[in-house]
Write a protein that holds these residues in place. Structure first.
Motif, PDB file in Angstrom:
ATOM      1  N   PRO A   1       0.806  -1.221   0.000  1.00 27.39           N
ATOM      2  CA  PRO A   1       0.000   0.000   0.000  1.00 27.39           C
ATOM      3  C   PRO A   1       0.845   1.281   0.000  1.00 27.39           C
ATOM      4  CG  PRO A   1      -0.730  -1.505   1.729  1.00 27.39           C
ATOM      5  CD  PRO A   1       0.545  -2.060   1.191  1.00 27.39           C
ATOM      6  N   SER A   2       0.279   2.327  -0.565  1.00 25.59           N
ATOM      7  CA  SER A   2       0.945   3.632  -0.591  1.00 25.59           C
ATOM      8  C   SER A   2      -0.073   4.700  -0.948  1.00 25.59           C
ATOM      9  CB  SER A   2       2.042   3.617  -1.668  1.00 25.59           C
ATOM     10  OG  SER A   2       2.483   4.925  -1.955  1.00 25.59           O
ATOM     11  N   THR A   3       0.068   5.860  -0.345  1.00 28.38           N
ATOM     12  CA  THR A   3      -0.687   7.036  -0.803  1.00 28.38           C
ATOM     13  C   THR A   3       0.286   8.014  -1.447  1.00 28.38           C
ATOM     14  OG1 THR A   3      -2.383   6.789   0.881  1.00 28.38           O
ATOM     15  CG2 THR A   3      -2.143   8.987  -0.081  1.00 28.38           C
ATOM     16  N   ARG A   4       1.247   8.516  -0.661  1.00 31.86           N
ATOM     17  CA  ARG A   4       2.143   9.561  -1.132  1.00 31.86           C
ATOM     18  C   ARG A   4       3.035   9.128  -2.286  1.00 31.86           C
ATOM     19  NH1 ARG A   4       0.465  10.603   3.402  1.00 31.86           N
ATOM     20  NH2 ARG A   4       0.742   8.399   3.647  1.00 31.86           N
ATOM     21  N   THR A   5       3.725   8.018  -2.113  1.00 35.44           N
ATOM     22  CA  THR A   5       4.760   7.684  -3.101  1.00 35.44           C
ATOM     23  C   THR A   5       4.124   7.413  -4.458  1.00 35.44           C
ATOM     24  OG1 THR A   5       5.981   6.736  -1.274  1.00 35.44           O
ATOM     25  CG2 THR A   5       6.823   6.282  -3.465  1.00 35.44           C
TER      26      THR A   5
ATOM     27  N   PRO B   1       7.870  11.287   7.254  1.00 41.55           N
ATOM     28  CA  PRO B   1       7.595  10.809   5.892  1.00 41.55           C
ATOM     29  C   PRO B   1       6.106  10.566   5.672  1.00 41.55           C
ATOM     30  CG  PRO B   1       8.588   9.057   7.225  1.00 41.55           C
ATOM     31  CD  PRO B   1       8.637  10.309   8.046  1.00 41.55           C
ATOM     32  N   LEU B   2       5.356  10.417   6.759  1.00 42.02           N
ATOM     33  CA  LEU B   2       3.923  10.112   6.744  1.00 42.02           C
ATOM     34  C   LEU B   2       3.693   8.723   6.106  1.00 42.02           C
ATOM     35  CD1 LEU B   2       2.507  13.619   5.737  1.00 42.02           C
ATOM     36  CD2 LEU B   2       2.847  12.701   8.058  1.00 42.02           C
ATOM     37  N   PRO B   3       2.647   8.000   6.347  1.00 37.90           N
ATOM     38  CA  PRO B   3       1.515   8.419   7.161  1.00 37.90           C
ATOM     39  C   PRO B   3       1.838   8.419   8.661  1.00 37.90           C
ATOM     40  CG  PRO B   3       1.279   6.113   6.529  1.00 37.90           C
ATOM     41  CD  PRO B   3       2.493   6.614   5.827  1.00 37.90           C
TER      42      PRO B   3
ATOM     43  N   GLN C   1      11.979   8.837  -0.950  1.00 43.32           N
ATOM     44  CA  GLN C   1      11.606   9.580   0.260  1.00 43.32           C
ATOM     45  C   GLN C   1      12.819  10.373   0.734  1.00 43.32           C
ATOM     46  OE1 GLN C   1       8.514   9.862   1.852  1.00 43.32           O
ATOM     47  NE2 GLN C   1       9.603  11.516   2.887  1.00 43.32           N
TER      48      GLN C   1
ATOM     49  N   HIS D   1      14.343   3.533   1.034  1.00 45.80           N
ATOM     50  CA  HIS D   1      13.257   4.282   0.388  1.00 45.80           C
ATOM     51  C   HIS D   1      13.899   5.536  -0.207  1.00 45.80           C
ATOM     52  CE1 HIS D   1       9.498   5.954  -0.612  1.00 45.80           C
ATOM     53  NE2 HIS D   1       8.831   5.786   0.528  1.00 45.80           N
TER      54      HIS D   1
ATOM     55  N   ARG E   1       7.335  -0.539  -5.636  1.00 45.24           N
ATOM     56  CA  ARG E   1       7.356  -0.774  -4.181  1.00 45.24           C
ATOM     57  C   ARG E   1       7.041  -2.234  -3.941  1.00 45.24           C
ATOM     58  NH1 ARG E   1       4.536   2.748   0.411  1.00 45.24           N
ATOM     59  NH2 ARG E   1       6.358   3.999  -0.125  1.00 45.24           N
TER      60      ARG E   1
HETATM   61  N1   CP Z   1       6.120   8.322   2.808  1.00 39.67           N
HETATM   62  C1   CP Z   1       5.564   7.253   2.177  1.00 39.67           C
HETATM   63  O1   CP Z   1       6.260   6.366   1.665  1.00 39.67           O
HETATM   64  O2   CP Z   1       4.199   7.240   2.198  1.00 39.67           O
HETATM   65  P1   CP Z   1       3.284   6.160   1.459  1.00 39.67           P
HETATM   66  O3   CP Z   1       3.537   4.830   2.153  1.00 39.67           O
HETATM   67  O4   CP Z   1       1.879   6.650   1.587  1.00 39.67           O
HETATM   68  O5   CP Z   1       3.753   6.085   0.036  1.00 39.67           O
END
Ligand code: CP
Length: 305
Positions: free
Chosen positions: A48-52, A262-264, A132, A129, A101
């Motif tokens: 899972p990922s939102t930002r990347t 780096p979030l989340p 990031q 990463h 990823r």
């Molecule tokens: N910072 C980061 O990798 O966020 P995601 O897991 O949402 O991609």
């Protein structure tokens, strides 16, 4: 053909060039709006990922290119047993560049070795990463004005936190960076990272209370305790709230200390901190788009005059 598998794949000089390009993209986005017309980015996300994932897709769209891909392993032929090596060979027929990823350490390297197009490691297990890290370096350089002569606190899950491992390795190449490693004993930085710090001759200390050290920091890099990397739920529950950054702790910090993440986030930064001008984690996510645009241009060797 170049890939980005580790944050050290670029020399410091190349990295500076990339960060300068990202700053120019931030200032003049229209200049780059058709730079990748006709090019395709594949996002291969087995985790899972939102930002990347979305920032990669946003980056390619901002450059006038197109995107394709999958956001979970179950919607790809990995679910039928296809190897990463075979998948990337196939994706090489469909796209010009790929961001991957994967939960397994080293998966992006395997992909790069079997690819006909540039591969970007968008996170491999608890390992690295690098994009990031590019985001973090751009944020620090843009908002702090330098990457050297800083004391940085890294707080939370330093054992499984791939963003922490990548960032430490990257900052070791700059002069006079001191690392304050703040974690519970069970989530300390792996030994090989400590060996890297020692080999570079950098100063470091390992502590388990944020309030004891927050006053000495120029930067505080908070991280989440990652439930998905634990083997048992009990340990996760015991450790998940080890550190919570709140207004009270922010009062002990320097007036110009920056807070990155780096979030989340889960609980480790109280939402009351979001309004503090020193909290720059949402700006950091925005920098992630600029730096990924710069990275795509660099790996595809697209020059914009
Ligand atoms: N910072 C980061 O990798 O966020 P995601 O897991 O949402 O991609």
């Amino acid at each position: 053909m170049r890939h980005l598998i580790s944050p050290l794949d670029f020399s410091v000089e190349e990295l500076n060039k990339l960060l300068n390009l990202a700053n120019d993209i931030e200032k003049n986005p229209e200049k780059y709006s058709e730079a990748c017309k006709g090019k395709k980015l594949a996002t291969l996300f087995y985790e899972p990922s939102t930002r990347t994932r979305l920032s990669f897709e946003s980056a390619m769209l901002n450059l006038g290119g197109n995107v394709l891909g999958f956001s979970e392993a179950t919607s790809s032929s990995a679910a039928k047993g296809e190897s990463v090596a075979d998948t990337i060979r196939i994706v090489s027929c469909y796209a010009d560049i790929a961001a991957m990823r994967h939960p397994k350490e080293g998966a992006a390297l395997v992909a790069a070795k079997n690819s006909l197009i540039p591969v970007i490691n968008a996170g491999d297990g608890g390992h690295q990463h690098p994009t990031q890290t590019l985001t973090d370096l751009l944020t620090i350089r843009s908002l702090k004005g330098r990457l050297d002569h800083i004391t940085i606190g890294l707080c939370g899950d330093l054992k499984f936190g791939r963003t922490v491992h990548s960032l430490i390795n990257a900052l070791l190449r700059y002069e006079n960076v001191k690392f304050v490693l703040i974690s519970p004993t069970e989530l300390k930085v792996p030994k090989y990272i400590i060996e890297n710090i020692k080999a570079a001759g950098a100063e470091y200390e390992e502590v388990n209370r944020l309030e004891d050290v927050i006053g000495m920091l120029d930067l505080l890099y908070m991280t989440r305790v990652q439930r998905e990397r634990f083997f048992n739920e009990e340990d996760y529950i015991r450790l998940k709230d080890s550190f919570i950054l709140d207004k009270k702790k922010m009062k002990m910090a320097k007036e110009d200390m920056l807070v990155l993440h780096p979030l989340p986030r889960v609980n480790e930064i109280s939402v009351e901190v979001d309004k503090d001008p020193r909290a720059v984690y949402f700006k950091q996510a925005q920098y992630g788009v600029y730096v990924r645009m710069a990275l795509i241009l660099t790996l595809l060797e697209v020059e914009v005059c």
